[in-house]
Write a protein that holds these residues in place. Structure first.
Motif, PDB file in Angstrom:
ATOM      1  N   ARG A  95       0.835  -1.212   0.000  1.00  0.00           N
ATOM      2  CA  ARG A  95       0.000   0.000   0.000  1.00  0.00           C
ATOM      3  C   ARG A  95       0.865   1.256   0.000  1.00  0.00           C
ATOM      4  O   ARG A  95       0.548   2.238  -0.685  1.00  0.00           O
ATOM      5  CB  ARG A  95      -0.943  -0.021   1.203  1.00  0.00           C
ATOM      6  CG  ARG A  95      -2.033  -1.082   1.133  1.00  0.00           C
ATOM      7  CD  ARG A  95      -3.092  -0.866   2.193  1.00  0.00           C
ATOM      8  NE  ARG A  95      -2.559  -1.014   3.540  1.00  0.00           N
ATOM      9  CZ  ARG A  95      -2.504  -2.171   4.204  1.00  0.00           C
ATOM     10  NH1 ARG A  95      -2.935  -3.292   3.635  1.00  0.00           N
ATOM     11  NH2 ARG A  95      -2.030  -2.230   5.430  1.00  0.00           N
ATOM     12  N   GLN A  96       1.940   1.230   0.777  1.00  0.00           N
ATOM     13  CA  GLN A  96       2.856   2.378   0.809  1.00  0.00           C
ATOM     14  C   GLN A  96       3.515   2.567  -0.547  1.00  0.00           C
ATOM     15  O   GLN A  96       3.736   3.697  -0.988  1.00  0.00           O
ATOM     16  CB  GLN A  96       3.924   2.167   1.890  1.00  0.00           C
ATOM     17  CG  GLN A  96       4.843   3.359   2.113  1.00  0.00           C
ATOM     18  CD  GLN A  96       4.096   4.563   2.656  1.00  0.00           C
ATOM     19  OE1 GLN A  96       3.130   4.427   3.405  1.00  0.00           O
ATOM     20  NE2 GLN A  96       4.534   5.761   2.278  1.00  0.00           N
ATOM     21  N   LEU A  97       3.800   1.467  -1.216  1.00  0.00           N
ATOM     22  CA  LEU A  97       4.392   1.556  -2.551  1.00  0.00           C
ATOM     23  C   LEU A  97       3.425   2.224  -3.525  1.00  0.00           C
ATOM     24  O   LEU A  97       3.852   3.013  -4.383  1.00  0.00           O
ATOM     25  CB  LEU A  97       4.764   0.155  -3.050  1.00  0.00           C
ATOM     26  CG  LEU A  97       5.410   0.100  -4.435  1.00  0.00           C
ATOM     27  CD1 LEU A  97       6.802   0.729  -4.393  1.00  0.00           C
ATOM     28  CD2 LEU A  97       5.482  -1.330  -4.951  1.00  0.00           C
ATOM     29  N   ASP A  98       2.135   1.907  -3.420  1.00  0.00           N
ATOM     30  CA  ASP A  98       1.144   2.552  -4.281  1.00  0.00           C
ATOM     31  C   ASP A  98       1.176   4.072  -4.103  1.00  0.00           C
ATOM     32  O   ASP A  98       1.143   4.823  -5.089  1.00  0.00           O
ATOM     33  CB  ASP A  98      -0.256   2.021  -3.974  1.00  0.00           C
ATOM     34  CG  ASP A  98      -0.459   0.587  -4.447  1.00  0.00           C
ATOM     35  OD1 ASP A  98       0.303   0.133  -5.319  1.00  0.00           O
ATOM     36  OD2 ASP A  98      -1.379  -0.084  -3.926  1.00  0.00           O
ATOM     37  N   ALA A  99       1.239   4.514  -2.842  1.00  0.00           N
ATOM     38  CA  ALA A  99       1.292   5.954  -2.573  1.00  0.00           C
ATOM     39  C   ALA A  99       2.593   6.556  -3.107  1.00  0.00           C
ATOM     40  O   ALA A  99       2.599   7.661  -3.672  1.00  0.00           O
ATOM     41  CB  ALA A  99       1.169   6.201  -1.069  1.00  0.00           C
ATOM     42  N   TYR A 100       3.678   5.839  -2.940  1.00  0.00           N
ATOM     43  CA  TYR A 100       4.982   6.304  -3.436  1.00  0.00           C
ATOM     44  C   TYR A 100       4.968   6.410  -4.962  1.00  0.00           C
ATOM     45  O   TYR A 100       5.474   7.386  -5.533  1.00  0.00           O
ATOM     46  CB  TYR A 100       6.064   5.335  -2.968  1.00  0.00           C
ATOM     47  CG  TYR A 100       7.450   5.624  -3.491  1.00  0.00           C
ATOM     48  CD1 TYR A 100       8.132   6.792  -3.141  1.00  0.00           C
ATOM     49  CD2 TYR A 100       8.101   4.716  -4.328  1.00  0.00           C
ATOM     50  CE1 TYR A 100       9.403   7.048  -3.617  1.00  0.00           C
ATOM     51  CE2 TYR A 100       9.373   4.965  -4.804  1.00  0.00           C
ATOM     52  CZ  TYR A 100      10.024   6.130  -4.444  1.00  0.00           C
ATOM     53  OH  TYR A 100      11.289   6.383  -4.909  1.00  0.00           O
ATOM     54  N   ASN A 101       4.357   5.429  -5.619  1.00  0.00           N
ATOM     55  CA  ASN A 101       4.290   5.456  -7.081  1.00  0.00           C
ATOM     56  C   ASN A 101       3.414   6.596  -7.590  1.00  0.00           C
ATOM     57  O   ASN A 101       3.683   7.159  -8.661  1.00  0.00           O
ATOM     58  CB  ASN A 101       3.763   4.118  -7.609  1.00  0.00           C
ATOM     59  CG  ASN A 101       4.854   3.065  -7.694  1.00  0.00           C
ATOM     60  OD1 ASN A 101       6.032   3.381  -7.883  1.00  0.00           O
ATOM     61  ND2 ASN A 101       4.474   1.810  -7.546  1.00  0.00           N
TER      62      ASN A 101
END
Length: 266
Positions: free
Chosen positions: A143-149
Motif C-alpha cells: 500500500r505504501q508503494l502505491d502511494a509512493y508510485n
C-alpha cells in the motif's frame, strides 16, 4: 615571582566555585553526548538485534556471540532495478534508493519488525514475535508503494514494483568478522529459503510469496487470501517446499476471482 603569584591567585579564586557550579552541566552534557552516541550506533546496529543477543551495551559486543531463535524473515526487492539504475547517474541512484527506503522503514518498524540489513536495493527484515505481523507488514508495504508510485508518476517518473518473500524458522543471530571489523548477521536455512521465495516472485509474477512453514505458523490464517502455487526446490538442498501466494492486496475484483477459482487453479 609576580607572574607565578598571579596564576596561583587566579586558580585559588576559581577553585571553590568551578566544581560545584559546572559539575551538573558537565554531567548533563556527558549524558547527552552518550545518548547521542548510542542513538548514532543504533542506526548501524539495531537495538532489537542487540536485545535478541542479550546485550544492553554496544560496547560489550564480542566476536562470536550468538543465539538461536525462531522468527520470521522477510526479503523485499525492487523489480528490474539493474535496468532502472543503468538509466541514472550514481547520485540519482542514491537519491532514488533513499527516497524508496525511507518509505519502507517506518512500515516495517510499525509492524513489529526491524531491518537487519540493506543489500543494494533489497531489504532483509526480521520479525521475532509473529509471522502474522510479517504478512501484515507485506501488505502495508504494498500500500505504501502505491502511494509512493503516485508521487513518482506526478513527478514524471515511472512506477516501480517490488517482490516480497517470507519464511519462518530457526535462525542463528550472531556476530562475525575480525578484531577490527565485525558485523551482526542472521544465518540458517530459514534465511536462505526466504531469499529464494523473494526471487521466485519474479518467476511467478506475484507480489508476495510465503512458505508452508509460515502458513502453518500463522495465528489467524483465515485473515489471509492465500493460494498454493507450486512445489519448488531450494538450491543446494534436497527435497522441495510448497510455495503460497498472498493476494490480499490485489485489486478487489482480482481477489474475488482468485478466491472463486482456488480449487480449480490448484
Amino acid at each position: 615571582s609576580p607572574a607565578t603569584f598571579q596564576v596561583t591567585q587566579h586558580h585559588m579564586s576559581a577553585t571553590p566555585s568551578t566544581p560545584q557550579g559546572n559539575a551538573p552541566e558537565n554531567s548533563d552534557a556527558l549524558r547527552e553526548r552518550l545518548n547521542n552516541t548510542t542513538a548514532a550506533y543504533s542506526r548501524f546496529v539495531p537495538r532489537e538485534f542487540l536485545n535478541l543477543l542479550g546485550i544492553e551495551d554496544i560496547r560489550k559486543v564480542e566476536l562470536g556471540q550468538q543465539v538461536e531463535r525462531n522468527m520470521t524473515i522477510l526479503f523485499c526487492d525492487i523489480r528490474n532495478f539493474t535496468a532502472l539504475s543503468e538509466t541514472m547517474s550514481p547520485q540519482e541512484n542514491f537519491n532514488f534508493l533513499n527516497s524508496y527506503l525511507v518509505q519502507m522503514e517506518p512500515v516495517i518498524t510499525a509492524h513489529g519488525g526491524f531491518i537487519d540489513k540493506y543489500i543494494g536495493d533489497a531489504i532483509m527484515a526480521l520479525f521475532p514475535d509473529s509471522p502474522d505481523q510479517a504478512l501484515r507488514c507485506s501488505q502495508a508495504m504494498l500500500r505504501q508503494l502505491d502511494a509512493y508510485n503516485d508521487g513518482r508518476q506526478r513527478a514524471g517518473y515511472r512506477s516501480i514494483r517490488i517482490g516480497i518473500g517470507i519464511n519462518t524458522g530457526i535462525v542463528i543471530l550472531g556476530t562475525i568478522g575480525g578484531a577490527a571489523r565485525m558485523d551482526g548477521t542472521v544465518i540458517g536455512d530459514a534465511v536462505n529459503l526466504a531469499a529464494r521465495l523473494e526471487r521466485l516472485t519474479k518467476e511467478y509474477r506475484v507480489s508476495v510469496l510465503i512458505s508452508d512453514y509460515t502458513l502453518y505458523s500463522l495465528d489467524h490464517p483465515d485473515d489471509w487470501a492465500i493460494r498454493f502455487l507450486d512445489r519448488t526446490q531450494v538450491r543446494g538442498k534436497q527435497g522441495s517446499h510448497s510455495v503460497y501466494e498472498v493476494f490480499n492486496n490485489d485489486a478487489p475484483g482480482l481477489v474475488q476471482a482468485k478466491k472463486r477459482t482456488i480449487k480449480l487453479f490448484e
